[in-house]
Design an enzyme around this catalytic site. Structure first.
Site, PDB file in Angstrom:
ATOM      1  N   LYS A 171      39.165  30.070  55.692  1.00 60.36           N
ATOM      2  CA  LYS A 171      38.707  31.392  55.256  1.00 60.36           C
ATOM      3  C   LYS A 171      37.695  31.230  54.135  1.00 60.36           C
ATOM      4  CE  LYS A 171      40.192  35.358  52.555  1.00 60.36           C
ATOM      5  NZ  LYS A 171      41.222  36.180  51.949  1.00 60.36           N
ATOM      6  N   GLU A 216      42.489  45.266  42.307  1.00 55.71           N
ATOM      7  CA  GLU A 216      43.205  43.986  42.331  1.00 55.71           C
ATOM      8  C   GLU A 216      43.550  43.492  40.933  1.00 55.71           C
ATOM      9  OE1 GLU A 216      41.925  41.360  45.312  1.00 55.71           O
ATOM     10  OE2 GLU A 216      43.568  39.983  44.900  1.00 55.71           O
TER      11      GLU A 216
HETATM   12  C1  ISC Z   1      35.926  40.616  47.844  1.00 52.67           C
HETATM   13  C2  ISC Z   1      36.307  41.884  47.798  1.00 52.67           C
HETATM   14  O1  ISC Z   1      37.555  42.285  48.181  1.00 52.67           O
HETATM   15  C3  ISC Z   1      38.614  41.379  48.319  1.00 52.67           C
HETATM   16  C4  ISC Z   1      39.833  42.092  47.906  1.00 52.67           C
HETATM   17  C5  ISC Z   1      40.511  42.891  48.768  1.00 52.67           C
HETATM   18  C6  ISC Z   1      40.243  42.833  50.144  1.00 52.67           C
HETATM   19  C7  ISC Z   1      39.353  41.936  50.640  1.00 52.67           C
HETATM   20  C8  ISC Z   1      39.070  41.851  52.088  1.00 52.67           C
HETATM   21  O2  ISC Z   1      39.792  42.464  52.884  1.00 52.67           O
HETATM   22  O3  ISC Z   1      38.087  41.224  52.481  1.00 52.67           O
HETATM   23  C9  ISC Z   1      38.691  40.928  49.778  1.00 52.67           C
HETATM   24  O4  ISC Z   1      39.425  39.737  49.885  1.00 52.67           O
HETATM   25  C10 ISC Z   1      35.420  42.957  47.299  1.00 52.67           C
HETATM   26  O5  ISC Z   1      35.860  44.097  47.216  1.00 52.67           O
HETATM   27  O6  ISC Z   1      34.250  42.663  46.950  1.00 52.67           O
END
Ligand code: ISC
Length: 409
Positions: A171, A216
């Site tokens: 990932k 987060e």
């Molecule tokens: C990298 C980001 O989100 C992260 C946090 C929550 C969900 C995410 C996703 O589903 O891709 C990302 O990992 C952003 O908001 O710029």
């Protein structure tokens, strides 16, 4: 290298209880506001008693902790409140990449706090009341591409997918930036107020021009207790309640998103495990529903075994797989190669720490770097072997809308 504004003598810090100040943002002067709030509670600050530029490098968190410990240890403190966030407090923002410049710690001259039915005011040195002027509208906003156009970014996503399928990594997280130019200087307080109103579940923050509302929580340390909210796996909101629920269910049932989430949870388990005598991570994530998107979310709690400060925990956790990838080093290499930009403070830790080592730090998502009439907006997405570039672009746009709304209203 560190730059202290004002005197290099010990800080003289006084914290006193005050009546409930109501909306914290209404107390902020326009210049250089600092903030960390959620549901109307938290800390806001203004003025700069001390600004410390944290040198880039792999030991930057240790450096910052030592610098702050020395400064706080020699401070002359009268604290009539004694709660997390009372006494001397530094706000901070660290760049995503340890080698990028721009990490900073600031001890504001004045901090106003509100939590659990209590409110307090901390002053550092002589008290100078900031003049509160009316909020200013920035006027029309013009947007431009950041380092990559939308099609270029989709192409980068496709390349990342190929790398993942070739087995080099599981990932990665690719982000994009947008530029925005306003007619008039951007009033950070207006952005904070709009973000807090529309995204009450998120942590609304401002530190040295980096402004946003992140869902987060990287870590909250309160004495021995640590808490974190791991997010990864996203779907835009639906057009009505039924559509919303259907999308939530689809997200929950999506193998791709569940695995993406597992990578993020495991990276947090690996980082927190060695620091904690007890760690509770739910087996199944829950849904976090925000105004623009829905996320898979895992609330984590732990008990620290040794006296690690919140910055030590931040150091161990950053970058989680929610913003880096799995395995970390391979993911970071892909990010450096394909994103074509310096993330600066985006996806880095942002928050505050007090002299007891307590504090709250988020991952700087849904944010922009503001300077005068200019803003640089950021958003990213977790990329897996079965990611579709067009859907990832749509997800990034949905995330960018947070700051577009903050700028435009
Ligand atoms: C990298 C980001 O989100 C992260 C946090 C929550 C969900 C995410 C996703 O589903 O891709 C990302 O990992 C952003 O908001 O710029």
């Amino acid at each position: 290298m560190s730059v202290a504004l004002g005197s290099t003598r010990p800080l003289v810090v006084r914290t006193t209880p005050v009546d409930d100040p109501g909306d914290l943002f209404t107390r902020l002067p326009e210049t250089a506001p600092y903030a960390w709030t959620r549901h109307g509670e938290g800390l806001v600050g203004w003025g700069e008693a001390v600004r410390v530029a944290v040198p880039p490098g792999p030991r930057r968190f240790d450096w910052a902790r030592d610098r702050l410990s020395a400064m706080f240890a020699e401070a002359l403190v009268e604290d009539d409140v004694v709660a997390p966030g009372s006494g001397p407090v530094a706000f901070g923002s660290f760049t995503f990449d340890p080698e990028s410049p721009g990490s900073v710690l600031v001890v504001p001259r004045t901090i106003l706090a509100r939590r659990d039915g209590r409110a307090w005011l901390t002053t550092v040195g002589e008290q100078r009341l900031g003049t509160v002027t009316p909020l200013r509208d920035p006027g029309r906003i013009r947007y431009g591409d950041g380092s990559l156009t939308a099609p270029e970014w989709e192409h980068a996503v496709a390349r990342a997918v190929r790398r993942i399928r070739s087995g080099l990594l599981e990932k990665t997280v690719l982000a994009r930036d947008l530029t925005a130019t306003a007619e008039r200087p951007i009033d950070v307080r207006l952005l904070l107020s709009r973000l807090a109103r529309r995204y009450p579940e998120c942590y609304t923050f401002s530190c040295s021009g980096l402004v946003g509302a992140t869902p987060e929580l990287l870590v909250r340390r309160t004495g021995e207790t640590v808490e974190s909210l791991v997010l990864a796996g996203t779907i835009p909101r639906g057009t009505d309640r039924a559509d919303d629920m259907a999308r939530g269910t689809a997200l929950f049932d999506s193998e791709k998103d569940r695995y993406e989430h597992t990578c993020a949870v495991e990276s947090v388990r690996e980082a927190l495990g060695p620091l904690c005598s007890e760690l509770k991570i739910p087996e199944v994530p829950e849904l976090l529903v925000l105004s623009n998107v829905q996320h898979l979310a895992s609330p984590v709690t732990g008990r620290l075994s040794a006296g690690a400060s919140v910055l030590d925990v931040v150091a161990a956790m950053h970058p989680t797989a929610a913003v880096g990838g799995t395995p970390t080093e391979a993911a970071l290499e892909v990010i450096r190669e394909l994103e074509g930009m310096d993330r600066a403070g985006y996806a880095g830790p942002v928050g505050w720490i007090d002299a007891r080592g307590d504090g709250e730090w988020g991952i700087a998502l849904r944010c922009a770097q503001i300077e005068g009439v200019n803003a640089r907006l950021f958003a990213g997405c977790g990329i897996m072997g079965d990611s579709d570039p067009a859907s990832e672009l749509a997800e990034a746009q949905a995330k960018l809308r947070v700051m577009q709304y903050a700028l435009e209203g």
